[in-house]
Scaffold this motif. Structure first.
Motif, PDB file in Angstrom:
ATOM      1  N   LEU A   1       0.763  -1.384   0.041  1.00 18.32           N
ATOM      2  CA  LEU A   1      -0.006  -0.034  -0.010  1.00 18.32           C
ATOM      3  C   LEU A   1       1.027   1.214   0.031  1.00 18.32           C
ATOM      4  O   LEU A   1       1.769   1.200   0.628  1.00 18.32           O
ATOM      5  CB  LEU A   1      -0.782  -0.028   1.273  1.00 18.32           C
ATOM      6  N   ASP A   2       0.360   2.184  -0.935  1.00 14.13           N
ATOM      7  CA  ASP A   2       1.222   3.388  -0.578  1.00 14.13           C
ATOM      8  C   ASP A   2       0.593   4.421   0.343  1.00 14.13           C
ATOM      9  O   ASP A   2      -0.571   4.971  -0.222  1.00 14.13           O
ATOM     10  CB  ASP A   2       1.438   4.104  -2.152  1.00 14.13           C
ATOM     11  N   LEU A   3       0.920   4.839   1.191  1.00 13.66           N
ATOM     12  CA  LEU A   3       0.556   5.375   2.497  1.00 13.66           C
ATOM     13  C   LEU A   3       0.227   6.750   1.952  1.00 13.66           C
ATOM     14  O   LEU A   3      -0.747   7.736   2.574  1.00 13.66           O
ATOM     15  CB  LEU A   3       1.024   5.255   3.847  1.00 13.66           C
ATOM     16  N   GLY A   4       1.248   7.305   1.197  1.00 10.56           N
ATOM     17  CA  GLY A   4       1.253   8.600   0.606  1.00 10.56           C
ATOM     18  C   GLY A   4      -0.026   8.874  -0.181  1.00 10.56           C
ATOM     19  O   GLY A   4      -0.670  10.023  -0.359  1.00 10.56           O
ATOM     20  N   VAL A   5      -0.610   7.937  -0.452  1.00  6.38           N
ATOM     21  CA  VAL A   5      -2.203   7.995  -1.492  1.00  6.38           C
ATOM     22  C   VAL A   5      -3.266   7.817  -0.682  1.00  6.38           C
ATOM     23  O   VAL A   5      -4.182   8.608  -0.599  1.00  6.38           O
ATOM     24  CB  VAL A   5      -1.948   6.876  -2.571  1.00  6.38           C
ATOM     25  N   VAL A   6      -3.127   6.741   0.166  1.00  7.07           N
ATOM     26  CA  VAL A   6      -4.061   6.500   1.009  1.00  7.07           C
ATOM     27  C   VAL A   6      -4.413   7.099   2.461  1.00  7.07           C
ATOM     28  O   VAL A   6      -5.497   7.150   3.162  1.00  7.07           O
ATOM     29  CB  VAL A   6      -4.566   4.907   1.342  1.00  7.07           C
ATOM     30  N   LEU A   7      -3.526   7.739   2.748  1.00  7.22           N
ATOM     31  CA  LEU A   7      -3.600   8.467   4.356  1.00  7.22           C
ATOM     32  C   LEU A   7      -3.203  10.111   4.327  1.00  7.22           C
ATOM     33  O   LEU A   7      -2.774  10.482   3.346  1.00  7.22           O
ATOM     34  CB  LEU A   7      -2.478   7.901   5.328  1.00  7.22           C
ATOM     35  N   ASN A   8      -4.010  10.526   4.964  1.00  7.11           N
ATOM     36  CA  ASN A   8      -3.509  12.087   4.900  1.00  7.11           C
ATOM     37  C   ASN A   8      -2.529  12.431   5.935  1.00  7.11           C
ATOM     38  O   ASN A   8      -2.083  11.554   6.671  1.00  7.11           O
ATOM     39  CB  ASN A   8      -5.105  12.922   5.509  1.00  7.11           C
ATOM     40  N   ASP A   9      -2.208  13.716   6.012  1.00  2.00           N
ATOM     41  CA  ASP A   9      -1.076  14.050   6.883  1.00  2.00           C
ATOM     42  C   ASP A   9      -1.284  13.672   8.260  1.00  2.00           C
ATOM     43  O   ASP A   9      -0.396  13.136   8.814  1.00  2.00           O
ATOM     44  CB  ASP A   9      -0.817  15.735   7.005  1.00  2.00           C
ATOM     45  N   THR A  10      -2.405  13.719   8.801  1.00  6.35           N
ATOM     46  CA  THR A  10      -2.641  13.242  10.202  1.00  6.35           C
ATOM     47  C   THR A  10      -2.461  11.566  10.471  1.00  6.35           C
ATOM     48  O   THR A  10      -1.718  11.314  11.365  1.00  6.35           O
ATOM     49  CB  THR A  10      -4.213  13.796  10.698  1.00  6.35           C
ATOM     50  N   GLY A  11      -2.926  10.914   9.346  1.00  7.58           N
ATOM     51  CA  GLY A  11      -2.907   9.560   9.529  1.00  7.58           C
ATOM     52  C   GLY A  11      -1.176   9.241   9.636  1.00  7.58           C
ATOM     53  O   GLY A  11      -0.595   8.268  10.223  1.00  7.58           O
TER      54      GLY A  11
END
Length: 283
Positions: A53-63
């Motif tokens: 999973l590319d977290l830069g795509v699926v999460l916002n800054d807070t996540g």
């Protein structure tokens, strides 16, 4: 391996342990960008949402901050992504981690992989199961484990006892073989007769048993030598009569007497008795 690995759960299923590319890089003594490059060069090998999973795509800054990324690092990743220079924040499942190891394909990488499988991905599964059990279930589980350990101990003890008995039997057999091999050729008649008596005792100890053992020895000897002991007894008695020897002495001639006169027959006779001693475990 002396490193504290942050335990991250989820992403690919409830309570599934996962690992950040950043953590993989630290463990394998690489830069994170090099791990990302390995993934990007082989991206067709990785299935999204199953392996990576590319977290830069699926999460916002807070996540991302909750996972330990600083705002500076997040901004840096965004800048690289905007320039088309990567900027990936990869999260890998156990399966995805196995694939990256296959791409690395070094002895060190595989060694580390084995340790992580044992110490990170699969560690404490039993503990987690215990935490979800009631006190009654835990007591039953512990009793079952105790019973299993007792059974294993008893099996080990049984094997040890059997091994000891086998060793003792082998030692006894070796002693018998040794004693049989040392039959004194000067007292061969007495020694062989003692063995025949012991074999007869093993076979019942009766007068008939003794005669059966004696006949068995003679029959084997005759087969090997290709000779008839009874014929040789008759021939010896005839010679004695012609020599004028008394009838009482002639009548006493036995098969063992003709064996004693022939070196080859004596050697065969002794060999047969030795074999019988070993077969019946007597000497």
């Amino acid at each position: 391996m002396g490193k504290e690995i942050p335990v991250v759960l989820g992403g690919f299923g409830e309570n599934c342990k996962v690992m950040l590319a950043k953590t993989i890089a630290e463990i394998h003594k690489m830069e994170t960008k090099h791990v990302n490059e390995l993934i990007n060069r082989n991206i067709k090998r990785f299935k999204n949402e199953i392996d990576i999973l590319d977290l830069g795509v699926v999460l916002n800054d807070t996540g991302l901050k909750e996972l330990g990324f600083t705002q500076q690092a997040i901004n840096s990743y965004k800048g690289l992504r905007a320039k088309g220079q990567g900027g990936n924040i990869y999260l890998l499942s156990e399966r995805g981690y196995a694939k990256i190891i296959k791409i690395m394909d070094t002895d060190l990488a595989w060694d580390i992989h084995d340790q992580l499988m044992d110490e990170y991905f699969h560690l404490r599964e039993e503990k987690q199961q215990m935490q979800s059990m009631s006190m009654e279930d835990i007591i039953i589980y512990q009793m079952q484990q105790s019973k299993m350990m007792k059974e294993q101990l008893e099996q080990t003890q049984t094997v040890a006892i059997e091994a000891k008995a086998t060793a003792e039997q082998a030692t006894k057999q070796m002693e018998i073989v040794k004693d049989a091999m040392l039959l004194d050729h000067d007292s061969w008649r007495k020694d062989c007769n003692n063995i025949i008596n012991k074999v007869a005792k093993e076979r019942g100890g009766t007068k008939e048993a003794y005669q059966q053992v004696r006949d068995e020895v003679y029959n084997i000897l005759q087969q090997r030598a290709g000779a008839s002991l009874k014929t040789r007894v008759i021939n010896k008695q005839d010679r004695m009569r012609r020599e004028g020897i008394s009838k009482s002495k002639v009548d006493k001639v036995s098969q063992i007497d003709v064996i004693a006169e022939d070196k080859r027959l004596k050697e065969i006779y002794i060999a047969v008795v030795k074999e019988m001693a070993i077969k019946y475990g007597v000497a």
